[in-house]
Write an enzyme that holds these catalytic residues in place. Structure first.
Site, PDB file in Angstrom:
ATOM      1  N   GLN A  17     -95.373  23.146 -47.402  1.00  0.00           N
ATOM      2  CA  GLN A  17     -95.528  22.800 -45.982  1.00  0.00           C
ATOM      3  C   GLN A  17     -96.922  22.994 -45.383  1.00  0.00           C
ATOM      4  O   GLN A  17     -97.429  22.113 -44.678  1.00  0.00           O
ATOM      5  CB  GLN A  17     -94.511  23.597 -45.144  1.00  0.00           C
ATOM      6  N   GLU A 139     -93.833  30.930 -45.506  1.00  0.00           N
ATOM      7  CA  GLU A 139     -93.780  31.011 -44.043  1.00  0.00           C
ATOM      8  C   GLU A 139     -93.432  32.402 -43.492  1.00  0.00           C
ATOM      9  O   GLU A 139     -94.182  33.004 -42.735  1.00  0.00           O
ATOM     10  CB  GLU A 139     -92.746  29.989 -43.544  1.00  0.00           C
ATOM     11  N   ASP A 168     -96.817  28.333 -41.647  1.00  0.00           N
ATOM     12  CA  ASP A 168     -97.174  27.137 -42.422  1.00  0.00           C
ATOM     13  C   ASP A 168     -97.883  26.087 -41.560  1.00  0.00           C
ATOM     14  O   ASP A 168     -99.045  25.782 -41.756  1.00  0.00           O
ATOM     15  CB  ASP A 168     -95.910  26.507 -43.012  1.00  0.00           C
ATOM     16  N   GLY A 247     -97.036  37.531 -20.219  1.00  0.00           N
ATOM     17  CA  GLY A 247     -98.196  37.305 -19.360  1.00  0.00           C
ATOM     18  C   GLY A 247     -98.030  38.109 -18.083  1.00  0.00           C
ATOM     19  O   GLY A 247     -97.223  39.038 -18.015  1.00  0.00           O
ATOM     20  N   GLY A 248     -98.764  37.740 -17.068  1.00  0.00           N
ATOM     21  CA  GLY A 248     -98.718  38.482 -15.812  1.00  0.00           C
ATOM     22  C   GLY A 248     -97.568  38.065 -14.900  1.00  0.00           C
ATOM     23  O   GLY A 248     -97.348  38.688 -13.858  1.00  0.00           O
TER      24      GLY A 248
HETATM   25  N1  CAO Z   1    -100.863  18.744 -62.977  1.00  0.00           N
HETATM   26  C1  CAO Z   1    -100.690  19.847 -63.731  1.00  0.00           C
HETATM   27  N2  CAO Z   1    -100.489  21.068 -63.197  1.00  0.00           N
HETATM   28  C2  CAO Z   1    -100.428  21.153 -61.860  1.00  0.00           C
HETATM   29  C3  CAO Z   1    -100.602  20.033 -61.016  1.00  0.00           C
HETATM   30  C4  CAO Z   1    -100.829  18.772 -61.644  1.00  0.00           C
HETATM   31  N3  CAO Z   1    -100.992  17.677 -60.924  1.00  0.00           N
HETATM   32  N4  CAO Z   1    -100.499  20.436 -59.757  1.00  0.00           N
HETATM   33  C5  CAO Z   1    -100.272  21.749 -59.785  1.00  0.00           C
HETATM   34  N5  CAO Z   1    -100.240  22.190 -61.066  1.00  0.00           N
HETATM   35  C6  CAO Z   1    -100.033  23.560 -61.543  1.00  0.00           C
HETATM   36  C7  CAO Z   1    -101.143  24.482 -61.091  1.00  0.00           C
HETATM   37  O1  CAO Z   1    -102.259  24.358 -61.925  1.00  0.00           O
HETATM   38  C8  CAO Z   1    -100.464  25.813 -61.177  1.00  0.00           C
HETATM   39  O2  CAO Z   1    -100.426  26.231 -62.520  1.00  0.00           O
HETATM   40  P1  CAO Z   1    -100.830  27.729 -63.029  1.00  0.00           P
HETATM   41  O3  CAO Z   1     -99.910  28.670 -62.331  1.00  0.00           O
HETATM   42  O4  CAO Z   1    -100.605  27.659 -64.513  1.00  0.00           O
HETATM   43  O5  CAO Z   1    -102.229  27.980 -62.662  1.00  0.00           O
HETATM   44  C9  CAO Z   1     -99.052  25.434 -60.721  1.00  0.00           C
HETATM   45  O6  CAO Z   1     -98.870  24.059 -60.937  1.00  0.00           O
HETATM   46  C10 CAO Z   1     -98.892  25.524 -59.171  1.00  0.00           C
HETATM   47  O7  CAO Z   1     -98.739  26.590 -58.867  1.00  0.00           O
HETATM   48  P2  CAO Z   1     -98.406  27.457 -57.598  1.00  0.00           P
HETATM   49  O8  CAO Z   1     -98.469  28.835 -58.145  1.00  0.00           O
HETATM   50  O9  CAO Z   1     -99.257  27.121 -56.458  1.00  0.00           O
HETATM   51  O10 CAO Z   1     -96.895  27.025 -57.249  1.00  0.00           O
HETATM   52  P3  CAO Z   1     -95.649  27.951 -56.986  1.00  0.00           P
HETATM   53  O11 CAO Z   1     -94.527  27.009 -56.745  1.00  0.00           O
HETATM   54  O12 CAO Z   1     -95.423  28.952 -58.074  1.00  0.00           O
HETATM   55  O13 CAO Z   1     -96.001  28.769 -55.669  1.00  0.00           O
HETATM   56  C11 CAO Z   1     -96.592  28.974 -53.332  1.00  0.00           C
HETATM   57  C12 CAO Z   1     -95.852  28.169 -54.410  1.00  0.00           C
HETATM   58  C13 CAO Z   1     -96.492  28.214 -52.031  1.00  0.00           C
HETATM   59  C14 CAO Z   1     -95.917  30.357 -53.159  1.00  0.00           C
HETATM   60  C15 CAO Z   1     -98.076  29.165 -53.735  1.00  0.00           C
HETATM   61  O14 CAO Z   1     -98.624  27.907 -54.025  1.00  0.00           O
HETATM   62  C16 CAO Z   1     -98.923  29.837 -52.670  1.00  0.00           C
HETATM   63  O15 CAO Z   1     -98.875  31.052 -52.468  1.00  0.00           O
HETATM   64  N6  CAO Z   1     -99.765  29.055 -51.983  1.00  0.00           N
HETATM   65  C17 CAO Z   1    -100.702  29.546 -50.993  1.00  0.00           C
HETATM   66  C18 CAO Z   1    -100.020  29.916 -49.712  1.00  0.00           C
HETATM   67  C19 CAO Z   1     -99.246  28.752 -49.123  1.00  0.00           C
HETATM   68  O16 CAO Z   1     -99.738  27.674 -48.900  1.00  0.00           O
HETATM   69  N7  CAO Z   1     -97.995  29.047 -48.798  1.00  0.00           N
HETATM   70  C20 CAO Z   1     -97.221  28.136 -47.988  1.00  0.00           C
HETATM   71  C21 CAO Z   1     -96.236  27.415 -48.728  1.00  0.00           C
HETATM   72  S1  CAO Z   1     -95.159  26.620 -47.612  1.00  0.00           S
HETATM   73  O17 CAO Z   1     -94.100  27.793 -47.145  1.00  0.00           O
END
Ligand code: CAO
Length: 415
Positions: A17, A139, A168, A247-248
């Site tokens: 998101q 979030e 988010d 607020g106030g």
């Molecule tokens: N081709 C190949 N690999 C891909 C890719 C593509 N096109 N796009 C993504 N990937 C891989 C990444 O390289 C990563 O791999 P590694 O872990 O091996 O480095 C993995 O996919 C993506 O990983 P992620 O860790 O970001 O995804 P997740 O689902 O495990 O975690 C989230 C999700 C949201 C917790 C994490 O991305 C995060 O903390 N983001 C930052 C904060 C944020 O934006 N949070 C809000 C989310 S909305 O509530």
């Protein structure tokens, strides 16, 4: 008519998101947003909270309007080369992967700068540098870590998270501002830069008034506009203030006619000082306008609970819309508690493009929230979200790949 961000190309590496809300805004302002997704699966939200089998969810469609989708395996060596070509062609890379993911893919800030020194690299992360910088964040984690949850809810209950997605979507907004600011600075310096919006920081920015109150509390030991005053007790930290206005001008949520069966038959009522006499007239307590116990804001503070109880006796005789109409005649600030159903059906929101009906090839018609920011010279036209990989061939062709090369990359699993 032209668009504000015409000619700006965004390499959109966002998912879920926070990041997608940012790039959707930029797309609405006219940027060409190329969403890079993993082949076969794509943004995880395509399949989350589905209401129709095998069709992109509303979660995805409502966060990814006006974008193009290309599928690239960025861990495949040939896929990496395609991504490099995109980096060279784009102005901004936006990502919200877990900390370190972009580096692990081989695209460090230094490498991106080598490929394109004008590139702006914009990231959402859960936390800025510090003890939690490596943590994954969603979030509600941000709402809790940014001070929103500890200050939301009622004094005698647990911390509460808000339905508003301040962690988010709120951080997406902050990031979008950072990106356009960096684009502006680039017109002067010719250089890209890193833009970071940490979700904890974004939430805290929106909770600014609560840090104000923390310092007031430490200095004076009390805060007279909080429901804890005068009878309750204050601890060391800003307490939950229920529905107090913050607020106030004191305010509270009051029952309206029908509250017994309708969970949203309520109105927010503000006892704004300049209209106090009018409030007294409307609720039939004319004597309060001159009574020294009620006539001034300071005199009213210890009686707020009783005052709102008396006003509620009046609001309970009216529907929230009747009350709104009457109170507005007298300039008394108030707001009906609108349900999502009422908002979805509100004709004026449709007219302004704040609620938009969109047609989608596999889902059919659905409602979405349009661009809440209206520019007079850059109107927003909301276009449906892309299907997974819908624009892979189109974008590859624009990057200069021939049909044969595209086909070979597809066979190699790179795209
Ligand atoms: N081709 C190949 N690999 C891909 C890719 C593509 N096109 N796009 C993504 N990937 C891989 C990444 O390289 C990563 O791999 P590694 O872990 O091996 O480095 C993995 O996919 C993506 O990983 P992620 O860790 O970001 O995804 P997740 O689902 O495990 O975690 C989230 C999700 C949201 C917790 C994490 O991305 C995060 O903390 N983001 C930052 C904060 C944020 O934006 N949070 C809000 C989310 S909305 O509530």
């Amino acid at each position: 008519m032209s668009k504000a961000l015409d000619g700006v190309r965004i390499l959109d590496f966002t998912h879920v998101q926070s990041g997608p809300t940012c790039t959707q805004l930029l797309a609405w302002f006219g940027a060409d947003v190329i969403k890079v997704e993993r082949a076969g699966a794509g943004d995880i939200t395509r399949e989350q909270l589905r209401d129709i089998p095998d069709v992109d969810s509303l979660y995805f469609t409502m966060l990814n309007h006006n974008k193009r989708s290309v599928t690239i395996d960025t861990k495949n060596p040939e896929g990496k080369l395609v991504l490099e070509a995109l980096i060279q062609k784009c102005d901004v890379l936006v990502e919200n992967f877990a900390p370190g993911a972009l580096d692990r893919m081989g695209f460090t800030w230094e490498r991106i700068q080598e490929l394109n020194p004008r590139m702006i690299v914009a990231s959402v992360k859960g936390f800025g540098p510090g003890p939690y910088e490596d943590c994954k964040v969603y979030e509600n984690v941000a709402q809790c870590a940014g001070g929103a949850a500890s200050t939301t809810g009622f004094d005698d209950g647990p911390p509460v998270v808000s339905g508003a997605q301040i962690g988010d979507s709120g951080t997406g907004l902050h990031l979008a501002l950072g990106i356009v600011t960096a684009l502006y600075q680039r017109t002067l310096t010719g250089r890209g830069q890193k833009v970071l919006a940490a979700m904890q920081d974004g939430v805290l920015n929106l909770c600014r008034v609560k840090l104000r109150d923390q310092q007031r509390l430490e200095r004076t030991g009390t805060m007279k506009e909080y429901p804890q005053y005068p009878n309750g007790t204050f601890g060391e930290a800003v307490p939950r203030a229920g529905n107090a206005s913050g607020g106030g001008q004191p305010g509270w949520i009051l029952k309206c006619k029908g509250w017994e069966t309708d969970p949203n038959a309520y109105i927010y009522f503000i006892t704004q000082a300049p209209v106090w006499a009018k409030i007294c007239n409307v609720i039939g307590k004319e004597e309060w306008a001159t009574d020294p116990n009620y006539a001034t804001p300071a005199a009213r503070l210890p009686h707020l609970k009783d005052i709102f109880a008396e006003i509620e006796r009046w609001t309970m005789t009216k529907t929230k819309f009747e009350a709104m109409q009457i109170l507005n005649k007298y300039d008394i600030p108030c707001g009906p508690i609108l349900s999502m159903k009422e908002i979805a059906e509100e004709p004026s929101l449709r007219k302004t493009g704040t609620i938009v009906e969109v047609d989608h090839p596999t889902r059919g018609k659905y409602l979405t929230v349009g661009n809440p920011i209206k520019l007079s010279d850059s109107p927003t036209e909301v276009k449906r979200s892309p299907l997974l990989g819908e624009h892979t061939d189109e974008v590859m062709t624009e990057l200069g790949y021939s049909p044969e090369q595209i086909s070979a990359l597809r066979t190699a699993g790179a795209i």
